[in-house]
Design an enzyme around this catalytic site. Sequence first.
Site, PDB file in Angstrom:
ATOM      1  N   ASN A  11       0.705  -0.909   0.096  1.00 21.08           N
ATOM      2  CA  ASN A  11       0.473  -0.405   0.158  1.00 21.08           C
ATOM      3  C   ASN A  11       1.098   1.268   0.204  1.00 21.08           C
ATOM      4  O   ASN A  11       1.532   1.379   1.135  1.00 21.08           O
ATOM      5  CB  ASN A  11      -1.224  -0.261   1.767  1.00 21.08           C
ATOM      6  CG  ASN A  11      -2.100   0.880   1.359  1.00 21.08           C
ATOM      7  OD1 ASN A  11      -1.536   2.403   1.324  1.00 21.08           O
ATOM      8  ND2 ASN A  11      -3.155   0.893   1.661  1.00 21.08           N
ATOM      9  N   ALA A  12       1.534   1.878  -1.057  1.00 28.77           N
ATOM     10  CA  ALA A  12       1.762   3.156  -1.665  1.00 28.77           C
ATOM     11  C   ALA A  12       1.514   3.779  -0.220  1.00 28.77           C
ATOM     12  O   ALA A  12       2.248   4.930   0.535  1.00 28.77           O
ATOM     13  CB  ALA A  12       1.576   3.660  -2.678  1.00 28.77           C
ATOM     14  N   LYS A  14       0.417   3.680   2.709  1.00 29.53           N
ATOM     15  CA  LYS A  14       1.288   3.514   3.815  1.00 29.53           C
ATOM     16  C   LYS A  14       2.524   3.500   3.899  1.00 29.53           C
ATOM     17  O   LYS A  14       3.279   4.140   4.941  1.00 29.53           O
ATOM     18  CB  LYS A  14       0.503   2.374   4.249  1.00 29.53           C
ATOM     19  CG  LYS A  14      -0.428   1.752   5.048  1.00 29.53           C
ATOM     20  CD  LYS A  14      -0.450   0.094   4.913  1.00 29.53           C
ATOM     21  CE  LYS A  14      -1.477  -0.310   5.441  1.00 29.53           C
ATOM     22  NZ  LYS A  14      -1.555  -2.157   5.760  1.00 29.53           N
ATOM     23  N   ASP A  71      -0.736  -4.049   9.956  1.00 27.11           N
ATOM     24  CA  ASP A  71      -2.647  -4.541   9.472  1.00 27.11           C
ATOM     25  C   ASP A  71      -3.244  -3.038   9.924  1.00 27.11           C
ATOM     26  O   ASP A  71      -2.891  -2.577  11.330  1.00 27.11           O
ATOM     27  CB  ASP A  71      -2.580  -6.299   9.861  1.00 27.11           C
ATOM     28  CG  ASP A  71      -4.035  -6.022   8.837  1.00 27.11           C
ATOM     29  OD1 ASP A  71      -4.232  -6.243   7.860  1.00 27.11           O
ATOM     30  OD2 ASP A  71      -5.201  -6.008   9.878  1.00 27.11           O
ATOM     31  N   ARG A 183      -1.987   5.372  13.493  1.00 24.10           N
ATOM     32  CA  ARG A 183      -0.131   4.260  12.390  1.00 24.10           C
ATOM     33  C   ARG A 183       0.875   5.145  13.487  1.00 24.10           C
ATOM     34  O   ARG A 183       2.199   4.343  13.510  1.00 24.10           O
ATOM     35  CB  ARG A 183      -0.405   4.721  10.665  1.00 24.10           C
ATOM     36  CG  ARG A 183       1.141   4.095  10.229  1.00 24.10           C
ATOM     37  CD  ARG A 183       0.980   3.757   8.823  1.00 24.10           C
ATOM     38  NE  ARG A 183      -0.365   3.011   8.719  1.00 24.10           N
ATOM     39  CZ  ARG A 183      -1.765   3.399   8.326  1.00 24.10           C
ATOM     40  NH1 ARG A 183      -1.939   4.570   8.192  1.00 24.10           N
ATOM     41  NH2 ARG A 183      -2.563   2.314   8.124  1.00 24.10           N
TER      42      ARG A 183
HETATM   43  P1  ITT Z   1      -0.637  -4.308   2.860  1.00 24.39           P
HETATM   44  O1  ITT Z   1      -1.783  -5.688   3.547  1.00 24.39           O
HETATM   45  O2  ITT Z   1      -0.351  -4.336   1.492  1.00 24.39           O
HETATM   46  O3  ITT Z   1      -0.649  -3.271   4.110  1.00 24.39           O
HETATM   47  P2  ITT Z   1      -3.853  -2.780   2.614  1.00 24.39           P
HETATM   48  O4  ITT Z   1      -4.242  -1.699   2.135  1.00 24.39           O
HETATM   49  O5  ITT Z   1      -4.042  -4.092   2.236  1.00 24.39           O
HETATM   50  O6  ITT Z   1      -2.102  -3.304   2.302  1.00 24.39           O
HETATM   51  P3  ITT Z   1      -4.945  -3.464   5.294  1.00 24.39           P
HETATM   52  O7  ITT Z   1      -5.001  -5.396   4.751  1.00 24.39           O
HETATM   53  O8  ITT Z   1      -4.340  -2.965   6.675  1.00 24.39           O
HETATM   54  O9  ITT Z   1      -3.692  -3.056   4.183  1.00 24.39           O
HETATM   55  O10 ITT Z   1      -5.847  -2.478   5.037  1.00 24.39           O
HETATM   56  C1  ITT Z   1      -5.494  -1.735   5.870  1.00 24.39           C
HETATM   57  C2  ITT Z   1      -7.407  -0.709   5.056  1.00 24.39           C
HETATM   58  O11 ITT Z   1      -7.418  -0.575   6.317  1.00 24.39           O
HETATM   59  C3  ITT Z   1      -6.164   0.172   4.029  1.00 24.39           C
HETATM   60  O12 ITT Z   1      -6.468  -0.188   2.751  1.00 24.39           O
HETATM   61  C4  ITT Z   1      -7.793   1.347   3.760  1.00 24.39           C
HETATM   62  O13 ITT Z   1      -8.260   0.938   3.495  1.00 24.39           O
HETATM   63  C5  ITT Z   1      -8.004   0.927   5.664  1.00 24.39           C
HETATM   64  N1  ITT Z   1      -7.372   2.450   6.751  1.00 24.39           N
HETATM   65  C6  ITT Z   1      -5.991   2.199   7.146  1.00 24.39           C
HETATM   66  N2  ITT Z   1      -5.201   2.708   7.549  1.00 24.39           N
HETATM   67  C7  ITT Z   1      -5.703   3.783   6.662  1.00 24.39           C
HETATM   68  C8  ITT Z   1      -5.330   5.093   7.068  1.00 24.39           C
HETATM   69  O14 ITT Z   1      -4.827   5.688   7.548  1.00 24.39           O
HETATM   70  N3  ITT Z   1      -6.803   5.959   6.679  1.00 24.39           N
HETATM   71  C9  ITT Z   1      -7.551   5.704   5.640  1.00 24.39           C
HETATM   72  N4  ITT Z   1      -7.516   4.760   5.601  1.00 24.39           N
HETATM   73  C10 ITT Z   1      -7.212   3.545   5.935  1.00 24.39           C
END
Ligand code: ITT
Length: 202
Positions: A11-12, A14, A71, A183
């Site tokens: 996730n870019a 993150k 996560d 985060r």
């Molecule tokens: P990775 O598993 O590759 O890290 P992912 O996007 O699939 O990437 P997650 O399974 O942890 O990651 O899902 C987290 C989701 O929760 C993310 O895709 C967003 O939809 C939401 N999310 C988490 N933190 C967020 C933030 O700071 N701002 C907005 N949405 C967030």
Amino acid sequence: MKGRIVFATGNAGKVKEIQMIMEDTGMEVLSMKEAGISVDIEENGTTYEENALIKAREVAKYTDAIVMADDSGLEVDYLNKEPGILSARYLGEDTSYRIKNQNLIDRLEGVSDEKRTARFVCAIAAVLPDGKELTTRATIEGRIGYEEKGSHGFGYDPIFYVPQFGKTTAELTEEEKNQVSHRGKALRLMKEELKRYENTGC
Ligand code: ITT
């Protein structure tokens, strides 16, 4: 602290936040892509911590560096904490956030301010070169807004309203978001855990 950290995320959004939050450690933080690691990981855990550990353990097979993973998810109280751990997969992984965000707004139609409470949750896992595993977790409390606002951040940020700022997390600057976000807080706890482990060995 010294050395390199590979962050097990695709996730870019993150990655950008994590690199900023970790800047002061003096450690080099590489995304999985930058480290040349490409793996498809099945996130089949039942908690944020489990899923973060699954991602970190998998990527640790391919590098000698410290590996960390995040996560996270959005919990909307009125919707029994949905989408929660399934936040990325909500309405389908490839569905745009414009649609996901509008869907959540629609599901809260007629729901009063006080009942629109929600939180972002973040678990960070670290797998160290000696096999030691660490996890931390943090949250930020807020409310689901009535329309998308702001263009910073990613995902559900445009509908996550933070009363303390009177803005959504998509309207905050990157620095402001990192100061108060799930985060930012979970990663700062992880920095402390790492220092403690470096100093005490346990
Ligand atoms: P990775 O598993 O590759 O890290 P992912 O996007 O699939 O990437 P997650 O399974 O942890 O990651 O899902 C987290 C989701 O929760 C993310 O895709 C967003 O939809 C939401 N999310 C988490 N933190 C967020 C933030 O700071 N701002 C907005 N949405 C967030």
